[in-house]
Design a protein around this motif. Structure first.
Motif, PDB file in Angstrom:
ATOM      1  N   GLU A  50       0.819  -1.217   0.000  1.00 11.64           N
ATOM      2  CA  GLU A  50       0.000   0.000   0.000  1.00 11.64           C
ATOM      3  C   GLU A  50       0.849   1.262   0.000  1.00 11.64           C
ATOM      4  O   GLU A  50       0.552   2.228  -0.701  1.00 11.64           O
ATOM      5  CB  GLU A  50      -0.953  -0.003   1.194  1.00 11.64           C
ATOM      6  CG  GLU A  50      -2.080  -1.030   1.068  1.00 11.64           C
ATOM      7  CD  GLU A  50      -3.142  -0.840   2.137  1.00 11.64           C
ATOM      8  OE1 GLU A  50      -3.006   0.123   2.937  1.00 11.64           O
ATOM      9  OE2 GLU A  50      -4.092  -1.626   2.169  1.00 11.64           O
ATOM     10  N   THR A  51       1.907   1.268   0.809  1.00 16.61           N
ATOM     11  CA  THR A  51       2.746   2.467   0.895  1.00 16.61           C
ATOM     12  C   THR A  51       3.894   2.451  -0.111  1.00 16.61           C
ATOM     13  O   THR A  51       4.526   3.482  -0.342  1.00 16.61           O
ATOM     14  CB  THR A  51       3.346   2.596   2.306  1.00 16.61           C
ATOM     15  OG1 THR A  51       4.210   1.476   2.557  1.00 16.61           O
ATOM     16  CG2 THR A  51       2.250   2.631   3.353  1.00 16.61           C
ATOM     17  N   GLY A  52       4.147   1.281  -0.711  1.00 16.79           N
ATOM     18  CA  GLY A  52       5.255   1.175  -1.647  1.00 16.79           C
ATOM     19  C   GLY A  52       6.603   1.024  -0.970  1.00 16.79           C
ATOM     20  O   GLY A  52       7.642   1.009  -1.653  1.00 16.79           O
TER      21      GLY A  52
ATOM     22  N   PRO B 274       3.422 -17.345  -2.534  1.00 13.18           N
ATOM     23  CA  PRO B 274       3.974 -17.033  -1.216  1.00 13.18           C
ATOM     24  C   PRO B 274       5.266 -16.220  -1.351  1.00 13.18           C
ATOM     25  O   PRO B 274       5.931 -16.303  -2.384  1.00 13.18           O
ATOM     26  CB  PRO B 274       4.247 -18.407  -0.614  1.00 13.18           C
ATOM     27  CG  PRO B 274       4.455 -19.294  -1.800  1.00 13.18           C
ATOM     28  CD  PRO B 274       3.568 -18.778  -2.876  1.00 13.18           C
ATOM     29  N   PRO B 275       5.621 -15.435  -0.328  1.00 11.28           N
ATOM     30  CA  PRO B 275       6.816 -14.594  -0.417  1.00 11.28           C
ATOM     31  C   PRO B 275       8.082 -15.433  -0.543  1.00 11.28           C
ATOM     32  O   PRO B 275       8.153 -16.564  -0.067  1.00 11.28           O
ATOM     33  CB  PRO B 275       6.801 -13.815   0.902  1.00 11.28           C
ATOM     34  CG  PRO B 275       5.400 -13.920   1.404  1.00 11.28           C
ATOM     35  CD  PRO B 275       4.902 -15.255   0.937  1.00 11.28           C
ATOM     36  N   GLN B 276       9.088 -14.867  -1.187  1.00 13.68           N
ATOM     37  CA  GLN B 276      10.400 -15.485  -1.220  1.00 13.68           C
ATOM     38  C   GLN B 276      11.463 -14.404  -1.304  1.00 13.68           C
ATOM     39  O   GLN B 276      11.184 -13.271  -1.700  1.00 13.68           O
ATOM     40  CB  GLN B 276      10.539 -16.490  -2.358  1.00 13.68           C
ATOM     41  CG  GLN B 276      10.303 -15.960  -3.753  1.00 13.68           C
ATOM     42  CD  GLN B 276      10.449 -17.060  -4.795  1.00 13.68           C
ATOM     43  OE1 GLN B 276      11.447 -17.791  -4.819  1.00 13.68           O
ATOM     44  NE2 GLN B 276       9.457 -17.201  -5.656  1.00 13.68           N
ATOM     45  N   ALA B 277      12.673 -14.752  -0.897  1.00 14.54           N
ATOM     46  CA  ALA B 277      13.779 -13.798  -0.871  1.00 14.54           C
ATOM     47  C   ALA B 277      14.583 -13.905  -2.166  1.00 14.54           C
ATOM     48  O   ALA B 277      14.752 -14.995  -2.731  1.00 14.54           O
ATOM     49  CB  ALA B 277      14.671 -14.063   0.330  1.00 14.54           C
ATOM     50  N   PHE B 278      15.080 -12.762  -2.618  1.00 16.22           N
ATOM     51  CA  PHE B 278      15.901 -12.702  -3.818  1.00 16.22           C
ATOM     52  C   PHE B 278      17.154 -11.880  -3.557  1.00 16.22           C
ATOM     53  O   PHE B 278      17.117 -10.900  -2.805  1.00 16.22           O
ATOM     54  CB  PHE B 278      15.148 -12.038  -4.969  1.00 16.22           C
ATOM     55  CG  PHE B 278      14.051 -12.870  -5.585  1.00 16.22           C
ATOM     56  CD1 PHE B 278      14.321 -13.721  -6.643  1.00 16.22           C
ATOM     57  CD2 PHE B 278      12.759 -12.790  -5.107  1.00 16.22           C
ATOM     58  CE1 PHE B 278      13.311 -14.490  -7.216  1.00 16.22           C
ATOM     59  CE2 PHE B 278      11.745 -13.538  -5.671  1.00 16.22           C
ATOM     60  CZ  PHE B 278      12.028 -14.397  -6.724  1.00 16.22           C
TER      61      PHE B 278
ATOM     62  N   LYS C  30       6.329 -13.089   8.570  1.00 16.91           N
ATOM     63  CA  LYS C  30       4.925 -12.792   8.846  1.00 16.91           C
ATOM     64  C   LYS C  30       4.318 -12.078   7.651  1.00 16.91           C
ATOM     65  O   LYS C  30       4.874 -11.096   7.158  1.00 16.91           O
ATOM     66  CB  LYS C  30       4.784 -11.931  10.105  1.00 16.91           C
ATOM     67  CG  LYS C  30       5.286 -12.619  11.368  1.00 16.91           C
ATOM     68  CD  LYS C  30       5.021 -11.773  12.594  1.00 16.91           C
ATOM     69  CE  LYS C  30       5.571 -12.423  13.851  1.00 16.91           C
ATOM     70  NZ  LYS C  30       4.975 -13.751  14.118  1.00 16.91           N
ATOM     71  N   GLU C  31       3.184 -12.590   7.191  1.00 14.74           N
ATOM     72  CA  GLU C  31       2.501 -12.027   6.025  1.00 14.74           C
ATOM     73  C   GLU C  31       1.086 -11.621   6.396  1.00 14.74           C
ATOM     74  O   GLU C  31       0.368 -12.374   7.059  1.00 14.74           O
ATOM     75  CB  GLU C  31       2.468 -13.051   4.890  1.00 14.74           C
ATOM     76  CG  GLU C  31       1.842 -12.534   3.605  1.00 14.74           C
ATOM     77  CD  GLU C  31       1.745 -13.611   2.541  1.00 14.74           C
ATOM     78  OE1 GLU C  31       1.509 -13.263   1.380  1.00 14.74           O
ATOM     79  OE2 GLU C  31       1.911 -14.809   2.885  1.00 14.74           O
ATOM     80  N   ASP C  32       0.694 -10.429   6.005  1.00 12.37           N
ATOM     81  CA  ASP C  32      -0.673  -9.946   6.197  1.00 12.37           C
ATOM     82  C   ASP C  32      -1.234  -9.628   4.815  1.00 12.37           C
ATOM     83  O   ASP C  32      -0.931  -8.581   4.232  1.00 12.37           O
ATOM     84  CB  ASP C  32      -0.698  -8.704   7.089  1.00 12.37           C
ATOM     85  CG  ASP C  32      -2.114  -8.301   7.491  1.00 12.37           C
ATOM     86  OD1 ASP C  32      -3.025  -8.413   6.653  1.00 12.37           O
ATOM     87  OD2 ASP C  32      -2.314  -7.864   8.640  1.00 12.37           O
ATOM     88  N   VAL C  33      -2.024 -10.545   4.290  1.00 11.73           N
ATOM     89  CA  VAL C  33      -2.543 -10.400   2.935  1.00 11.73           C
ATOM     90  C   VAL C  33      -3.457  -9.184   2.822  1.00 11.73           C
ATOM     91  O   VAL C  33      -3.415  -8.446   1.833  1.00 11.73           O
ATOM     92  CB  VAL C  33      -3.298 -11.684   2.511  1.00 11.73           C
ATOM     93  CG1 VAL C  33      -3.891 -11.505   1.115  1.00 11.73           C
ATOM     94  CG2 VAL C  33      -2.366 -12.889   2.553  1.00 11.73           C
ATOM     95  N   ASN C  34      -4.267  -8.957   3.836  1.00 14.14           N
ATOM     96  CA  ASN C  34      -5.213  -7.827   3.798  1.00 14.14           C
ATOM     97  C   ASN C  34      -4.492  -6.487   3.796  1.00 14.14           C
ATOM     98  O   ASN C  34      -4.898  -5.549   3.111  1.00 14.14           O
ATOM     99  CB  ASN C  34      -6.179  -7.905   4.986  1.00 14.14           C
ATOM    100  CG  ASN C  34      -7.080  -9.118   4.923  1.00 14.14           C
ATOM    101  OD1 ASN C  34      -7.462  -9.556   3.833  1.00 14.14           O
ATOM    102  ND2 ASN C  34      -7.419  -9.677   6.073  1.00 14.14           N
ATOM    103  N   GLN C  35      -3.419  -6.400   4.556  1.00 13.27           N
ATOM    104  CA  GLN C  35      -2.653  -5.156   4.619  1.00 13.27           C
ATOM    105  C   GLN C  35      -1.623  -5.045   3.500  1.00 13.27           C
ATOM    106  O   GLN C  35      -1.062  -3.976   3.275  1.00 13.27           O
ATOM    107  CB  GLN C  35      -1.940  -5.043   5.972  1.00 13.27           C
ATOM    108  CG  GLN C  35      -2.877  -4.943   7.169  1.00 13.27           C
ATOM    109  CD  GLN C  35      -3.661  -3.647   7.189  1.00 13.27           C
ATOM    110  OE1 GLN C  35      -3.183  -2.612   6.746  1.00 13.27           O
ATOM    111  NE2 GLN C  35      -4.888  -3.707   7.699  1.00 13.27           N
ATOM    112  N   GLY C  36      -1.354  -6.154   2.815  1.00  9.34           N
ATOM    113  CA  GLY C  36      -0.363  -6.142   1.740  1.00  9.34           C
ATOM    114  C   GLY C  36       1.058  -6.007   2.254  1.00  9.34           C
ATOM    115  O   GLY C  36       1.891  -5.333   1.646  1.00  9.34           O
ATOM    116  N   THR C  37       1.345  -6.660   3.384  1.00 12.55           N
ATOM    117  CA  THR C  37       2.676  -6.561   3.980  1.00 12.55           C
ATOM    118  C   THR C  37       3.270  -7.946   4.215  1.00 12.55           C
ATOM    119  O   THR C  37       2.564  -8.935   4.370  1.00 12.55           O
ATOM    120  CB  THR C  37       2.624  -5.821   5.333  1.00 12.55           C
ATOM    121  OG1 THR C  37       1.799  -6.565   6.250  1.00 12.55           O
ATOM    122  CG2 THR C  37       2.057  -4.419   5.162  1.00 12.55           C
TER     123      THR C  37
END
Length: 370
Positions: free
Chosen positions: A173-175, A203-207, A246-253
């Motif tokens: 949301e904030t970029g 799902p998130p992953q690191a690059f 930790k992932e918050d799908v609703n908050q986009g974080t």
């Protein structure tokens, strides 16, 4: 590799990774920076209450520049974990520079000519007292002196090092992106060629990516499976279980946190100038005080896309790259020079492709899978 050769290699790596501060004689310790008490090159800001970290002026080895940074206070070799003015260095001979709280309430670094070379650069109410202090987690914090509200903190502006209590992640949301950016080289803390991020995907992953924006990525961790990154088999080991995403799908974080769960363990993660991500641990009982617990990419096949499309990478073979059955190198000239990134192409067209092009015979073999 023999023990002596291995020890020499580790020693060389230790010298390469860890910077020594230029000696500053007769330095005094302070615990806060206030509008009436700036920090000069002859002073150190010490973390409170445990005096774990220190902030001050330093010069990398063989450098003509001076920076303001944070390091472990009681650990040698000195390990710089954060740099304020990594893009705008001071002259090493500038003895009149200072880190101060300005009239507009910002934390600012001025050179001897009173020009601002770095600032916290936030909008704050200037009619209240501001205080800057260093926590025992290594976080430089600018606070409102009356209400105690955090106005700015260094943990939101990461350098090349990931210490416990910091997070790497993103906010859609904030970029905002909280990522590690390598030094240019071991003596130059300006932004280098590689950075580490958690990608905004599910799902998130690191690059590890190249700062010049080139694709594909340099390395990837594989998706997070709620307990570990699937592409890092070593995460079954207990020391790597200190990571939690930790992932918050609703908050986009999403945020990746790191905690050693032991006050006696000093460790951190660093992205090196050559694009290698390491977990480093300080062990005062060993001949080499700083040692690597883990690193990636560790071998050639760990680098993303080493053998290109339809290529197979095996570290225990020479050459390490071969093509899948039915495929040949796309560029034999490049492969002869051990540049396999162009990958492989089919030796012959698929039957369905021949039909499309009108070249298929009635006796053609149907397509299938190996």
């Amino acid at each position: 590799m023999g023990k002596e050769s291995k020890r020499a290699s580790i020693l060389f790596l230790s010298i390469f990774l860890f910077l020594h501060l230029s000696p500053l004689q007769h330095c005094t310790l302070v615990y806060n920076i206030t509008p009436s008490q700036p920090l000069s090159p002859s002073q150190f800001l010490t973390s409170s209450p445990g005096e774990v970290f220190e902030l001050g002026f330093f010069s990398p080895t063989n450098s003509k520049h001076r920076y303001v940074g944070i390091w472990y206070k009681k650990i040698f070799p000195t390990r710089i974990v954060w740099v304020a003015n990594r893009e705008n260095p001071l002259e090493a001979t500038d003895s009149l520079a200072n880190l101060r709280i300005s009239l507009n309430g910002n934390l600012e670094l001025q050179n001897g000519e009173q020009k601002i070379v770095w600032s916290s650069n936030i909008s704050v109410m200037s009619n209240s007292t501001k205080i800057a202090s260093l926590s025992d987690t290594g976080n430089l914090i600018l606070r409102d002196g009356f209400q105690g509200e955090t106005l700015w903190q260094s943990f939101d502006h990461l350098g090349d090092t990931f210490v416990p209590s910091t997070v790497v992640g993103f906010n859609v949301e904030t970029g905002e992106k909280f990522k590690l950016v390598s030094w240019k080289n071991e003596n130059d803390p300006s932004p280098g060629d590689f950075f580490v991020e958690i990608a905004p995907q599910r799902p998130p992953q690191a690059f590890i990516r190249s700062s010049n924006g080139l694709k594909p990525p340099h390395w990837r961790s594989g998706p997070w499976d709620k307990t570990k990154f699937s592409g890092i088999p070593e995460m079954d080991a207990s020391y790597l279980n200190a990571f939690d995403l930790k992932e918050d799908v609703n908050q986009g974080t999403a945020s990746l946190a790191y905690n050693t769960y032991s006050s006696s363990t000093v460790s951190n993660m660093i992205i090196l100038p050559e694009g290698v991500l390491k977990i480093m641990r300080w062990n005062p009982n060993k001949s080499i005080d700083w040692c690597a617990d883990w690193e990636a990419p560790k071998r050639a096949c760990d680098i993303y896309g080493t053998c290109g499309a339809f290529g197979v990478c095996r570290n225990n073979r020479t050459p390490i790259c071969t093509c899948l059955k039915g495929f040949v190198p796309k560029s034999t000239e490049e492969w002869s020079k051990e540049n396999w990134t162009s990958g492989c192409v089919r030796r012959s067209e698929l039957f369905c492709e021949q039909i499309t092009s009108g070249l298929a015979s009635e006796k053609g073999n149907m397509d299938g899978f190996w």
